[in-house]
Design a protein around this motif. Sequence first.
Motif, short mmCIF file in Angstrom:
data_model
loop_
_atom_site.label_atom_id
_atom_site.label_comp_id
_atom_site.label_asym_id
_atom_site.label_seq_id
_atom_site.Cartn_x
_atom_site.Cartn_y
_atom_site.Cartn_z
N VAL A 91 52.62 39.75 41.22
CA VAL A 91 51.52 40.44 40.54
C VAL A 91 50.21 40.19 41.28
CG1 VAL A 91 50.12 40.51 38.43
CG2 VAL A 91 52.61 40.32 38.27
N LEU A 92 49.42 41.25 41.37
CA LEU A 92 48.04 41.15 41.87
C LEU A 92 47.11 41.39 40.69
CD1 LEU A 92 45.96 41.02 44.23
CD2 LEU A 92 46.15 43.52 44.35
N ASP A 93 46.25 40.42 40.39
CA ASP A 93 45.27 40.58 39.31
C ASP A 93 43.89 40.74 39.94
OD1 ASP A 93 44.46 40.48 36.46
OD2 ASP A 93 43.38 38.69 37.11
N VAL A 94 43.27 41.87 39.70
CA VAL A 94 42.00 42.23 40.33
C VAL A 94 40.84 41.94 39.37
CG1 VAL A 94 40.64 44.11 41.31
CG2 VAL A 94 43.12 44.01 41.70
N GLY A 95 39.86 41.21 39.86
CA GLY A 95 38.72 40.83 39.02
C GLY A 95 39.13 39.79 38.00
N SER A 96 39.68 38.70 38.48
CA SER A 96 40.32 37.73 37.59
C SER A 96 39.37 37.02 36.63
CB SER A 96 41.08 36.68 38.41
OG SER A 96 42.14 37.28 39.13
N GLY A 97 38.09 36.91 36.97
CA GLY A 97 37.13 36.33 36.05
C GLY A 97 37.46 34.90 35.66
N THR A 98 37.80 34.68 34.39
CA THR A 98 38.17 33.35 33.91
C THR A 98 39.68 33.11 33.99
OG1 THR A 98 38.42 34.09 31.62
CG2 THR A 98 36.23 33.33 32.29
N GLY A 99 40.43 34.10 34.42
CA GLY A 99 41.88 33.95 34.53
C GLY A 99 42.63 34.27 33.26
N PHE A 100 41.97 34.96 32.33
CA PHE A 100 42.61 35.26 31.05
C PHE A 100 43.91 36.03 31.24
CE2 PHE A 100 43.12 37.88 27.20
CZ PHE A 100 42.98 36.92 26.20
N TYR A 101 43.91 37.03 32.10
CA TYR A 101 45.12 37.83 32.30
C TYR A 101 46.06 37.21 33.33
CZ TYR A 101 42.51 41.00 29.40
OH TYR A 101 41.81 41.52 28.34
N VAL A 102 45.55 36.33 34.18
CA VAL A 102 46.44 35.52 35.00
C VAL A 102 47.33 34.70 34.09
CG1 VAL A 102 46.54 33.61 36.66
CG2 VAL A 102 44.84 35.42 36.95
N ARG A 103 46.71 34.08 33.09
CA ARG A 103 47.48 33.32 32.11
C ARG A 103 48.48 34.22 31.37
NH1 ARG A 103 43.61 31.01 29.72
NH2 ARG A 103 43.83 28.94 30.66
N GLY A 104 48.06 35.45 31.08
CA GLY A 104 48.96 36.38 30.40
C GLY A 104 50.20 36.67 31.22
N GLY A 162 45.39 36.33 42.41
CA GLY A 162 44.18 36.85 41.79
C GLY A 162 43.07 37.02 42.82
N CYS A 163 42.14 37.89 42.50
CA CYS A 163 40.97 38.04 43.36
C CYS A 163 39.75 38.32 42.50
CB CYS A 163 41.18 39.16 44.39
SG CYS A 163 41.42 40.82 43.69
N ASP A 164 38.60 37.97 43.04
CA ASP A 164 37.35 38.19 42.31
C ASP A 164 36.22 38.38 43.30
OD1 ASP A 164 36.49 37.83 39.22
OD2 ASP A 164 34.83 37.29 40.54
N LEU A 165 35.20 39.09 42.86
CA LEU A 165 34.03 39.36 43.70
C LEU A 165 33.19 38.11 43.93
CD1 LEU A 165 32.27 41.63 45.03
CD2 LEU A 165 31.12 41.86 42.82
N THR A 166 33.28 37.14 43.01
CA THR A 166 32.38 36.00 43.04
C THR A 166 33.05 34.71 43.49
OG1 THR A 166 32.77 35.30 40.75
CG2 THR A 166 31.12 37.04 41.11
N SER A 209 47.05 44.36 37.94
CA SER A 209 46.24 44.51 36.73
C SER A 209 44.77 44.49 37.11
CB SER A 209 46.55 43.40 35.71
OG SER A 209 46.44 42.11 36.30
N CYS A 210 43.98 45.23 36.37
CA CYS A 210 42.53 45.28 36.58
C CYS A 210 41.91 45.51 35.21
CB CYS A 210 42.18 46.38 37.57
SG CYS A 210 40.46 46.34 38.13
N MET A 211 41.54 44.44 34.56
CA MET A 211 41.17 44.49 33.15
C MET A 211 39.66 44.35 32.96
SD MET A 211 44.27 44.85 32.12
CE MET A 211 44.10 44.67 30.34
N ASP A 212 39.05 45.36 32.35
CA ASP A 212 37.61 45.35 32.06
C ASP A 212 36.79 45.09 33.32
OD1 ASP A 212 38.34 45.76 29.48
OD2 ASP A 212 37.52 43.91 28.67
N VAL A 213 37.20 45.68 34.41
CA VAL A 213 36.53 45.47 35.70
C VAL A 213 35.99 46.78 36.26
CG1 VAL A 213 36.87 44.80 38.12
CG2 VAL A 213 37.85 43.42 36.28
N LEU A 214 36.80 47.81 36.24
CA LEU A 214 36.45 49.03 36.97
C LEU A 214 35.17 49.67 36.47
CD1 LEU A 214 40.05 50.51 37.31
CD2 LEU A 214 38.60 49.68 39.17
N PHE A 215 34.89 49.59 35.17
CA PHE A 215 33.65 50.23 34.69
C PHE A 215 32.39 49.48 35.15
CE2 PHE A 215 35.50 48.32 30.65
CZ PHE A 215 34.77 47.13 30.69
N HIS A 216 32.57 48.29 35.74
CA HIS A 216 31.43 47.60 36.32
C HIS A 216 31.17 48.02 37.77
CE1 HIS A 216 30.73 45.12 32.87
NE2 HIS A 216 31.93 44.59 32.90
N ILE A 217 32.03 48.86 38.32
CA ILE A 217 31.78 49.44 39.64
C ILE A 217 30.95 50.69 39.41
CG2 ILE A 217 32.79 50.37 41.75
CD1 ILE A 217 35.30 48.75 41.17
#
Length: 268
Positions: free
Chosen positions: A61-74, A85-89, A126-134
């Motif tokens: 699995v590739l998780d895009v915009g992992s943030g706090t890892g909520f969906y990584v854990r999922g 996982g990957c993140d911009l920050t 997965s890309c959760m709650d990320v794309l609308f920030h682009i």
Amino acid sequence: MKTHDDIRAFWEHRLGADWTETGVGYRALGRPFNLWMYRVRWEAFLREAGALELDRPNTRVLDVGSGTGFYVRGWQHLGVGSVTGCDLTEAAVENLRERFPDAKFMRLDIAEPGDAIEPAGYDAASCMDVLFHIVDDERYKAALASIAAAVRPGGYFVLSENFLHRPVQRGDHQVNRTLEWITAELDRVGFEVQRRVPMLVLMNAQVDAGPVWRKLWGGTLRAATLTNPTGWLAGAALYPLERRLVRSRRESPTTELMICRRREDSAG
């Protein structure tokens, strides 16, 4: 319009100062309310991602915009073989590496990943709650193309978005685009939409509702969450209703979850 560097600096500062559900969630409503909201998100994600036809022990699995890892854990909860996982920050990536030592994390911009992501190397993304920030449409299209290139033909893409039936809404750090526009771009990069379901109904901004209800409900939520105790009580009161609404409604005036599959004949 904010430059790409401005946007990255915004998120670097925000996640560096608040690496919690509030930092990546609806900040104005406070952490106690967000914790209840994320319980609903968790159930929706596990239900939909858990229904995918995957050989989970061997799934990458590739998780895009992992943030706090909520969906990584999922994904890990579902028993997949590996998560990248990957993140911009940098702030998020450093924390993620400590929190999830069994996963791999990269600091990258999904709109310009270079050669960091293995082509067709993942069974699901997965890309959760990320794309609308682009906020730039061309970068949004580039991000979708990068994700499509990472997913093998026949693989899945799980995303959450605000799929508007109303005109696009543009802000400095968020753009809510139309369902028609998003699905057209998904099709262009080789994804077929399989289903779209509510992820939240009342526990988030009513971005796809009429202006009167949107302002009324938004004001009600902010008033109810002015303090941490009242935010916790508001979340606890809404949680059982929200669970029922998410399961029973076909569409939502706020965040929805979409399942896509990469076409078998998609070019590599």
